[in-house]
Scaffold this active site. Structure first.
Site, mmCIF file in Angstrom:
data_model
loop_
_atom_site.group_PDB
_atom_site.id
_atom_site.type_symbol
_atom_site.label_atom_id
_atom_site.label_comp_id
_atom_site.label_asym_id
_atom_site.label_seq_id
_atom_site.Cartn_x
_atom_site.Cartn_y
_atom_site.Cartn_z
ATOM 1 N N CYS A 21 0.843 -1.197 0.000
ATOM 2 C CA CYS A 21 0.000 0.000 0.000
ATOM 3 C C CYS A 21 0.881 1.251 0.000
ATOM 4 O O CYS A 21 2.102 1.185 0.215
ATOM 5 C CB CYS A 21 -0.910 0.008 1.234
ATOM 6 S SG CYS A 21 -0.050 0.280 2.804
ATOM 7 N N CYS A 106 -2.774 -4.943 1.463
ATOM 8 C CA CYS A 106 -1.322 -4.762 1.418
ATOM 9 C C CYS A 106 -0.607 -6.008 1.914
ATOM 10 O O CYS A 106 -0.939 -6.564 2.967
ATOM 11 C CB CYS A 106 -0.931 -3.561 2.272
ATOM 12 S SG CYS A 106 0.846 -3.300 2.406
ATOM 13 N N CYS A 109 1.617 -4.701 5.446
ATOM 14 C CA CYS A 109 0.960 -4.342 6.711
ATOM 15 C C CYS A 109 -0.362 -5.062 6.914
ATOM 16 O O CYS A 109 -1.019 -4.866 7.954
ATOM 17 C CB CYS A 109 0.750 -2.834 6.797
ATOM 18 S SG CYS A 109 -0.522 -2.188 5.678
ATOM 19 N N ASP A 341 1.351 -7.852 65.004
ATOM 20 C CA ASP A 341 0.456 -8.994 65.136
ATOM 21 C C ASP A 341 -0.973 -8.514 65.338
ATOM 22 O O ASP A 341 -1.225 -7.352 65.688
ATOM 23 C CB ASP A 341 0.878 -9.864 66.323
ATOM 24 C CG ASP A 341 2.196 -10.578 66.074
ATOM 25 O OD1 ASP A 341 2.558 -10.756 64.894
ATOM 26 O OD2 ASP A 341 2.872 -10.940 67.055
#
Length: 526
Positions: A21, A106, A109, A341
């Site tokens: 493209c 394309c 891509c 604790d």
């Protein structure tokens, strides 16, 4: 204009013929001008074709007939504008050996730069951001692409590399514009304008888009045979064909071996990439402060034994509840300067704590709002109280853990003695200074801490007589000292201990933390 050069012409022809493209053509021509990618794909195609036709319109200097004024038809490219269809039209080039702008997907891509760099797609992304209801002034656009795009790009690169070599052109793969960058250059302007925010390379708010392409998943598989050492299974990855692993393999494989295993140029795909859901993530916000614990029936963190919860509530949950609600965070991580604790109170100026709020949808609070948030926490329960609440940086949190072994703590304890005592029996205690104590991991914490002998220092002590079997003991100690075990000895696992020092069976009935001597976070004026 597209900032193209004369040397780019043969590469453009080669890539167009291969099925790339317009934006991918620009990438391979190393066009680094953002505005070129922001043009519509139709405009890019038109300008590429116009650029090629300029060269073909020039008279040939090799014509053997001096009367001939133009190139023969075989060297003459003619633009032919096709009728525009519903998709906006297509430009193609017709000649005996014609490069043409591909209307197909394309090959490089897989449609990412063709079909998802327009207003239609970016509007979808922006709608997802607005739906997330985040508070932000800027954002960072992150893009996740199929790993096989790297393979296809390498194939196209080798395709034009031969052309470049034949024409003595210098072309470096490192100079190619990545698909990810081209996508960002094309779309981030539209995203920023739609959302009214700056799009930066580094922002606390990340908008992630991604694409997948099932049809070409197998494009990477030959690399696992040719470069097996690059693909190692990991617990957190569903596939060994990660983008980084594929890139590493492509750096190692020879051109000859690649070409013997993969077509050059790549074959045309039948389908384009499929976009994934847009995901949103805000950087963590860090809150720090100090807490007091007034209950002897409240653990610091949820107390779960063998999958069963003991006791309702915890310090961290009482603090986290209002914070999660106000910051609209997805979760939290709690840490503190030591822990007490369940039956130990924390008094004085409190114990420093810090909380990481994960993916907060709201991140900005002024000092008055933080003060109000602190008050909300303090009025929600009488078991705890918070002070010095403030937003801090990730780096500042590290100060809480600095000097973990060197910091000191002050305790007060109610002691019972089996043997009757008098005031004078306690006089020796105040004279004990810098007492070194060897403590084997206490039996009560052996299930969560490794077996070891740890040396701790009791810097000073004092005692206050109450009656013949009880007295109050004050201790100033090195952080990490087990006070209960120092008192009763833990079956001889702590040496020396108070039992041995008093030559009597003694035990601890109550314990309070009076101070944690860490100069962090900074005090906040009331």
């Amino acid at each position: 204009m597209l900032s193209l050069k004369e040397k780019d012409r043969p590469i453009i022809r080669k890539l167009l013929d291969a099925g790339c493209c317009g934006r991918c053509v620009l990438r391979f021509c190393c066009v680094g001008k953002y505005s070129s990618y922001q043009l519509s794909i139709e405009d890019i195609n038109k300008q590429l074709l116009a650029f090629l036709s300029e060269a073909d319109d020039q008279p040939s200097c090799e014509a053997s007939d001096p009367t001939q004024t133009e190139d023969p038809p075989s060297k003459k490219l003619k633009l032919e504008t096709l009728q525009a269809g519903d998709d906006g039209g297509t430009e193609t080039l017709t000649a005996n050996a014609e490069p043409k702008v591909q209307s197909e997907i394309c090959v490089a891509c897989l449609g990412v730069l063709q079909d998802f760099c327009d207003q239609s797609y970016t509007t979808q992304v922006c709608d997802a951001v607005r739906k997330g209801e985040y508070q932000f002034d800027s954002l960072m656009l992150a893009v996740s692409l199929p790993a096989q795009l790297s393979v296809r790009e390498h194939s196209c690169w080798l395709h034009v590399k031969k052309e470049a070599r034949e024409k003595s052109m210098c072309l470096d793969k490192e100079d190619l514009v990545q698909v990810k960058d081209a996508f960002k250059w094309a779309t981030q302007g539209m995203v920023g304008k739609d959302l009214g925010a700056s799009v930066l390379t580094n922002s606390g708010f990340e908008v992630s888009v991604g694409f997948t392409h099932a049809e070409t998943d197998g494009d990477c598989h030959f690399l696992a045979t040719t470069c097996s050492d690059c693909f190692k299974p990991t617990k957190n990855k569903a596939s060994v064909f990660t983008r980084m692993a594929v890139v590493k393999a492509l750096e190692k494989i020879s051109d000859q071996k690649f070409l013997s295993n993969y077509p050059c140029p790549p074959v045309h795909p039948a389908t384009r990439c499929t976009p994934l859901d847009t995901t949103l993530l805000h950087a963590s916000v860090f809150i720090a402060g100090r807490y007091n614990k007034f209950s002897r029936e409240l653990p610091q963190t949820p107390w779960v034994i063998d999958g069963e919860r003991r006791m309702e509530g915890s310090v961290e949950e009482l603090i986290a509840g209002p914070l999660l609600s106000s910051f609209r965070a997805d979760g939290f991580n709690f840490s503190s300067s030591g822990r007490e604790d369940v039956d130990v109170r924390t008094l004085g100026n409190g114990r420093p704590f810090a909380m990481e709020l994960l993916n907060p949808h709201r991140a900005r609070f002024n000092k008055a709002e933080i003060r109000q948030l602190q008050e909300t926490i303090n009025t929600s329960s009488d078991k705890i109280r918070v002070r010095d609440l403030q937003i801090v940086t990730r780096e500042a949190m590290g100060r809480m853990k600095e000097g973990e072994e060197e910091k000191t703590k002050t305790y007060s304890a109610l002691i019972w003695t089996k043997k009757p005592i008098t005031h004078t029996d306690l006089d020796f205690i105040k004279n004990i200074k810098e007492l070194k104590v060897d403590q084997k991991t206490p039996l009560r914490v052996l299930h969560r801490r490794p077996l070891a002998v740890r040396q701790r220092v009791i810097h000073s002590m004092s005692a206050s007589f109450l009656d013949t079997h009880h007295f109050k003991l004050q201790l100033h100690t090195q952080a990490g000292t087990y006070i209960k075990e120092f008192v009763h000895g833990d079956f001889g696992r702590t040496k020396p201990n108070l039992c041995a020092l008093m030559d009597s069976e003694v035990d601890i009935l109550e314990l309070d933390v009076e101070s944690v001597d860490v100069d962090w976070p900074p005090a906040v004026p009331e």
